[in-house]
Structure formats: structure tokens, C-alpha cells
Motif scaffolding. Structure first.
Motif, mmCIF file in Angstrom:
data_model
loop_
_atom_site.group_PDB
_atom_site.id
_atom_site.type_symbol
_atom_site.label_atom_id
_atom_site.label_comp_id
_atom_site.label_asym_id
_atom_site.label_seq_id
_atom_site.Cartn_x
_atom_site.Cartn_y
_atom_site.Cartn_z
ATOM 1 N N HIS A 230 40.742 26.275 31.065
ATOM 2 C CA HIS A 230 39.451 26.800 31.526
ATOM 3 C C HIS A 230 38.437 26.947 30.392
ATOM 4 C CE1 HIS A 230 40.228 27.668 35.839
ATOM 5 N NE2 HIS A 230 41.471 27.539 35.411
ATOM 6 N N ASP B 200 42.714 30.618 28.749
ATOM 7 C CA ASP B 200 42.167 30.962 30.064
ATOM 8 C C ASP B 200 41.596 32.386 30.096
ATOM 9 O OD1 ASP B 200 42.728 28.417 30.829
ATOM 10 O OD2 ASP B 200 43.910 28.941 32.592
ATOM 11 N N HIS C 163 49.520 29.672 32.012
ATOM 12 C CA HIS C 163 48.982 28.649 32.929
ATOM 13 C C HIS C 163 49.441 28.770 34.380
ATOM 14 C CE1 HIS C 163 46.859 24.944 33.684
ATOM 15 N NE2 HIS C 163 47.902 24.135 33.673
HETATM 16 MN MN LIG Z 1 45.463 27.479 33.011
#
Ligand SMILES: [Mn+2]
Length: 309
Positions: free
Chosen positions: A130, A97, A257
């Protein structure tokens, strides 16, 4: 999905071939490693170089020695920079991410990818949910590229995502499993992760998808529907994690996350034999744009220590 395939066919067309950036790659890498936004041609040649290096990475990276685990950064270039500056004698495992949401997404992605390119044994970049076009089309990255590159944005949008699709899903770090979301329903062995296809942009593989999306939940033992995220994502419980760890000879897991209020959280009681590791799962988050303290975890194979940036 239709938009994506249109983009793909446009990008695979004339523009990419025959328009080599002639700038010396080292010069471009210097800029990217400082987190600078590159010109279009520079960015394309930079990303092609990174993609080719990443394509040789295994899906489960083996890491030994002193390590820093870094959770979601989401465009928090300052935190990424601080980690590399502050923990010079550590290897750094970024848990995914890198884009969407934050203020310096291109800078953060370039900085991390360039530092990986130059120090692939020190800077380990895992994939997050992402790092997929179905997500970063909607949460800020596409828009950022549009504002930065104007009409050329689709080429870079696809190229960044082709790079992201080569990021490994997990790392095995001195007896700990490190990944973005968590274990997947149907996952029995690390071997299954090792065999996951590379370049799976969406990703379409159900196990891969869950590794990036799943969350731990103390209220269940095995697996359950993850209603807060939906879309086929799951919750995993203590028993599920415990039996996965045991059958794979692992002591615990580190994931990211979720932005817990303290910047990290200990979940699922259990013995790991690691000093300072208070349970079998550590969740860590490192982006400063969530109103929580950006946090990392240090691990040397014997001892775990949570540190605020
Ligand atoms: Mn995430």
C-alpha cells in the motif's frame, strides 16, 4: 497511470520550489510525532525532511537486539502508538501497509515517519504494497488527503508516495528475514534485494513487486500463480522458502500482509533453532479494523513470542 503522470508533472512544477515552509522543522516534527494532521506547508517540509533521511537507507536494514515485529496497521494509529509506548526498550520493525482502509491514515503515517526521523535506529519502517500510488489511489489514502487538504491533495499525495518509495524492502533481524509479503520467484540471494533501485514508486521491478505482494501457501512447494490477488502476484511454498533461507544463512522469516483470524499464523514446518518459533514462517497482523486481535511478535535473537496488543 495517466492520472499519476499528470499529477507528477503538476507537483514537479512551480508549487514545490520556492514555497518553503518557514516553520521550524522541530516544531513540525513535534506535531507529526504526536500523530497530528499538519497544515499543507508544514506537511511538505516534514515530508521533504523524512524523504531525505530515508533516501540514505539500504534496501535491507540490519537490525540487532530486542525487536518487536508489527504487521499491517492501515490507519490504526492507536495500535502504532501503543506499540511505541509499551515496548520502550525494544527496536520496532514495522512491516509495511501504514495507509489505506483505516480511520487515521494521515495520523498513522505522520506518527510513524516522524518517529523514524527522530529515532532511525529504533523505529524501522519497511515498505508494504500500500506504500505505492497505484494502490493508495484506490483504497482510501487519496480520498483521505482530498478530504483533509482539498484542492492541494495532489501535492501531498505525490509527496507521501515519494517518501514511501524510499522505504526499505526488508530487514535482516538476527538471522530472520522480515518483509511485507514474502520471497519472490527469481530471488536467489539477499544481494538482489540490496541492489533494488530506490524511488521505484510503482514498483516496476518484478522482484520488488513480489516482495510486497506475495503470499505463502501450504498447498504448493515452489511458486504458483496467486489467483486471489492476481496481477502477476505469486504464492510461495515451503520448499521455495526453505531453500532461500538455507542458501542465505537465514533461520526463518517474519511477514505481514494477511489478516489471519488469530492475528498471526505459523506456516511451513521446519526447525529454526529459535525458542518459540514453531515453524520457518511467522505471519503477523496488527490492524484492529479487521475483526481480529491486533498482534505483534517479540524476538531477542534467541526466543520468539507472539503477543496481542
Ligand atoms: Mn499488504
Amino acid at each position: 497511470m495517466k492520472l499519476l503522470s499528470e499529477l507528477l508533472s503538476r507537483v514537479r512544477g512551480s508549487r514545490e520550489e520556492g514555497s518553503e515552509g518557514r516553520k521550524d522543522l522541530e516544531e513540525v516534527l513535534d506535531k507529526a510525532a504526536k500523530g497530528e494532521v499538519l497544515e499543507f506547508e508544514e506537511a511538505m517540509s516534514f515530508l521533504r525532511a523524512v524523504e531525505s533521511r530515508l533516501s540514505g537507507e539500504p534496501q535491507v536494514k540490519k537490525v540487532r537486539g530486542k525487536v518487536v515485529f508489527v504487521g499491517d496497521t492501515h490507519g490504526d494509529f492507536d495500535s502504532s502508538k501503543e506499540v511505541l509506548r509499551r515496548f520502550k526498550d525494544h527496536k520496532i520493525v514495522f512491516l509495511g501497509d501504514y495507509v489505506d482502509r483505516g480511520k487515521k491514515q494521515v495520523e498513522n503515517a505522520n506518527f510513524l515517519l516522524a518517529n523514524y526521523y527522530r529515532h532511525p535506529d529504533r523505529v524501522i519502517l519497511l515498505r508494504g504494497n500500500h506504500e505505492s500510488p497505484v494502490v493508495n489511489l484506490n483504497y482510501g489514502f487519496m480520498e483521505t488527503l482530498y478530504h483533509t487538504y482539498g484542492s492541494e491533495w495532489p501535492f501531498l499525495f505525490m509527496k507521501y508516495n515519494e517518501v514511501f518509495a524510499n522505504l526499505p524492502y526488508a530487514a535482516e533481524v538476527s538471522g530472520l528475514l522480515a518483509l511485507h509479503g514474502g520471497i519472490a520467484e527469481g530471488l536467489k540471494s539477499l544481494k538482489q534485494i540490496r541492489k533494488l533501485p530506490k524511488k521505484d514508486m510503482i514498483p516496476s521491478d518484478r522482484i520488488a513487486f513480489q516482495l510486497l505482494w506475495n503470499d505463502p501457501y501450504e498447498g504448493i512447494e515452489e511458486f504458483g500463480e496467486n489467483y486471489s490477488r492476481g496481477g502477476g502476484t505469486k504464492y510461495y511454498g515451503r520448499k521455495a522458502l526453505e531453500s532461500f533461507l538455507k542458501s542465505n544463512g537465514l533461520k526463518g522469516m517474519v511477514r505481514a500482509h494477511e489478516a489471519y483470524p488469530e492475528g498471526h499464523a505459523w506456516l511451513f514446518n521446519g526447525e529454526t533453532g529459535i525458542e518459540g518459533m514453531r515453524s520457518i514462517l511467522l505471519s503477523v497482523f496488527t490492524c484492529r479494523y479487521y475483526g481480529i486481535p491486533p498482534t505483534v511478535a517479540l524476538y531477542d535473537g534467541r526466543k520468539m513470542e507472539v503477543v496481542r496488543l
